[in-house]
Motif scaffolding. Structure first.
Motif, PDB file in Angstrom:
ATOM      1  N   GLY A  98       0.810  -1.216   0.000  1.00  0.00           N
ATOM      2  CA  GLY A  98       0.000   0.000   0.000  1.00  0.00           C
ATOM      3  C   GLY A  98       0.842   1.264   0.000  1.00  0.00           C
ATOM      4  N   THR A  99       1.931   1.259   0.761  1.00  0.00           N
ATOM      5  CA  THR A  99       2.801   2.432   0.828  1.00  0.00           C
ATOM      6  C   THR A  99       3.402   2.747  -0.532  1.00  0.00           C
ATOM      7  N   VAL A 100       3.900   1.723  -1.196  1.00  0.00           N
ATOM      8  CA  VAL A 100       4.552   1.932  -2.496  1.00  0.00           C
ATOM      9  C   VAL A 100       3.546   2.356  -3.560  1.00  0.00           C
ATOM     10  N   ILE A 101       2.356   1.770  -3.538  1.00  0.00           N
ATOM     11  CA  ILE A 101       1.328   2.182  -4.507  1.00  0.00           C
ATOM     12  C   ILE A 101       0.990   3.656  -4.316  1.00  0.00           C
ATOM     13  N   GLY A 102       0.802   4.074  -3.076  1.00  0.00           N
ATOM     14  CA  GLY A 102       0.490   5.470  -2.800  1.00  0.00           C
ATOM     15  C   GLY A 102       1.598   6.403  -3.243  1.00  0.00           C
ATOM     16  N   ALA A 103       2.852   6.031  -2.961  1.00  0.00           N
ATOM     17  CA  ALA A 103       3.990   6.858  -3.365  1.00  0.00           C
ATOM     18  C   ALA A 103       4.084   6.947  -4.884  1.00  0.00           C
ATOM     19  N   PHE A 104       3.863   5.820  -5.564  1.00  0.00           N
ATOM     20  CA  PHE A 104       3.922   5.814  -7.024  1.00  0.00           C
ATOM     21  C   PHE A 104       2.847   6.711  -7.638  1.00  0.00           C
ATOM     22  N   LEU A 105       1.639   6.639  -7.099  1.00  0.00           N
ATOM     23  CA  LEU A 105       0.545   7.446  -7.639  1.00  0.00           C
ATOM     24  C   LEU A 105       0.867   8.938  -7.562  1.00  0.00           C
ATOM     25  N   LEU A 106       1.329   9.387  -6.417  1.00  0.00           N
ATOM     26  CA  LEU A 106       1.639  10.811  -6.276  1.00  0.00           C
ATOM     27  C   LEU A 106       2.865  11.192  -7.102  1.00  0.00           C
ATOM     28  N   GLY A 107       3.846  10.304  -7.145  1.00  0.00           N
ATOM     29  CA  GLY A 107       5.024  10.560  -7.965  1.00  0.00           C
ATOM     30  C   GLY A 107       4.679  10.676  -9.437  1.00  0.00           C
ATOM     31  N   ALA A 108       3.756   9.819  -9.900  1.00  0.00           N
ATOM     32  CA  ALA A 108       3.342   9.868 -11.308  1.00  0.00           C
ATOM     33  C   ALA A 108       2.609  11.160 -11.615  1.00  0.00           C
ATOM     34  N   VAL A 109       1.718  11.576 -10.716  1.00  0.00           N
ATOM     35  CA  VAL A 109       0.967  12.823 -10.924  1.00  0.00           C
ATOM     36  C   VAL A 109       1.921  14.018 -10.952  1.00  0.00           C
ATOM     37  N   ALA A 110       2.849  14.059 -10.004  1.00  0.00           N
ATOM     38  CA  ALA A 110       3.812  15.164  -9.955  1.00  0.00           C
ATOM     39  C   ALA A 110       4.666  15.206 -11.216  1.00  0.00           C
ATOM     40  N   THR A 111       5.021  14.027 -11.723  1.00  0.00           N
ATOM     41  CA  THR A 111       5.831  13.967 -12.945  1.00  0.00           C
ATOM     42  C   THR A 111       5.045  14.449 -14.151  1.00  0.00           C
ATOM     43  N   LEU A 112       3.782  14.070 -14.246  1.00  0.00           N
ATOM     44  CA  LEU A 112       2.939  14.514 -15.364  1.00  0.00           C
ATOM     45  C   LEU A 112       2.746  16.029 -15.348  1.00  0.00           C
ATOM     46  N   ILE A 113       2.674  16.598 -14.143  1.00  0.00           N
ATOM     47  CA  ILE A 113       2.450  18.044 -14.026  1.00  0.00           C
ATOM     48  C   ILE A 113       3.734  18.828 -14.346  1.00  0.00           C
ATOM     49  N   THR A 114       4.853  18.395 -13.782  1.00  0.00           N
ATOM     50  CA  THR A 114       6.108  19.152 -13.942  1.00  0.00           C
ATOM     51  C   THR A 114       6.906  18.746 -15.172  1.00  0.00           C
TER      52      THR A 114
END
Length: 287
Positions: A34-50
């Motif tokens: 669960g921790t890694v899935i959550g981190a990946f989701l936010l990391g992916a969103v931040a990458t798509l934005i920046t």
């Protein structure tokens, strides 16, 4: 906003263990998934934005760092279950604060001046004493009665090498912080899949408890990304030292919210150990 970013990593990383330990009936496999899935989701969103730039070499190095982080986090989750959050976090943080500066000195030429070396090694001594005090058995309590406490501490010490590696590897590259974090989350995902497969626990991916831990992963990622912004706005030393206040928040949260009991002597040892860990963090970072 720079002051928000300055304090947010400590707050996020400090409350994250409570969110993880608060998910009833969750196993180490559920927690790391669960921790890694959550981190990946936010990391992916931040990458798509920046949309940061990254070359393949940097990406692969970031993945290795993420895989190493997973080793450290698994050890920490095992420790939560066996000796509690309030004992695990000071130990884990103290061991990281000892290891990361030593790697920095040996491999990256940090603490170049005589003054830096003197204060740095005094800081490491304070950290060692602080770790010892927080790890002392609290006889007569749930924490002190754990028969496998010694084994758990050995696991924590060994797996903390993963944390030290994950903190040190990115120093070898220069790239956008968001890009490095996203690469790390890919490494985390791969490492978790290998861990689950080797443990014959791939079923954890489908279990409800794993998804209940995702908010903890999001909190971890918020802390990580905030730390990146804090370093840019406040500098590495101040940003790092303030982020280490997480150990105080997580330790107190374990005692208050998770009802991890200690004897009067245990509270004194923990308080003194935390004070030395914070003092050691300051000495090893500011000089």
């Amino acid at each position: 906003m720079k002051y928000v970013f300055l304090f947010l990593p400590a707050l996020a990383w400090g409350i994250m263990p409570v969110f993880v330990a608060g998910v009833k009936k969750s196993t180490t496999y559920n927690q790391i998934t669960g921790t890694v899935i959550g981190a990946f989701l936010l990391g992916a969103v931040a990458t798509l934005i920046t949309r940061p730039a990254m070359d393949w070499t940097t990406f692969l190095i970031a993945m290795i760092a993420g895989a190493a982080w997973t080793i450290g986090q698994v050890g920490q989750y095992i420790s939560y279950a066996n000796i509690g959050v309030s004992e695990t976090m000071p130990l884990s943080t103290g061991l990281q604060l000892i290891g990361v500066p030593i790697v920095g000195v040996l491999l990256f030429g940090e603490w170049s001046s005589a003054q830096a070396k003197i204060f740095g090694f005094i800081g490491i001594l304070a950290l060692i004493i602080g770790v010892y005090l927080t790890s002392k058995d609290d006889e007569g309590t749930e924490e002190g009665n754990k028969k496998n406490q010694t084994t758990t501490l050995i696991i924590l010490v060994v797996t903390t090498l993963g944390y030290i590696a994950s903190s040190s590897i990115p120093k070898a590259v220069k790239a956008d912080g968001v890009a490095i974090f996203f690469g790390e989350t890919i490494g985390m995902l791969i490492a978790v899949l290998i861990y689950l497969a080797a443990s014959k626990q791939l079923g954890a991916i489908k279990q409800k408890e794993s998804y209940l831990v995702i908010p903890a992963g999001l909190i971890f990622a918020i802390g990580n990304l905030s730390y990146i912004m804090s370093v840019k706005d406040n500098g590495v030393n101040l940003g790092f030292v303030m982020s280490q206040l997480a150990v105080i928040i997580s330790t107190l949260s374990g005692i208050i919210f998770l009802h991890e009991r200690k004897s009067k002597k245990g509270y004194i040892f923990t308080a003194c150990g935390l004070a030395l860990i914070v003092a050691g963090a300051i000495l090893t970072s500011l000089f």
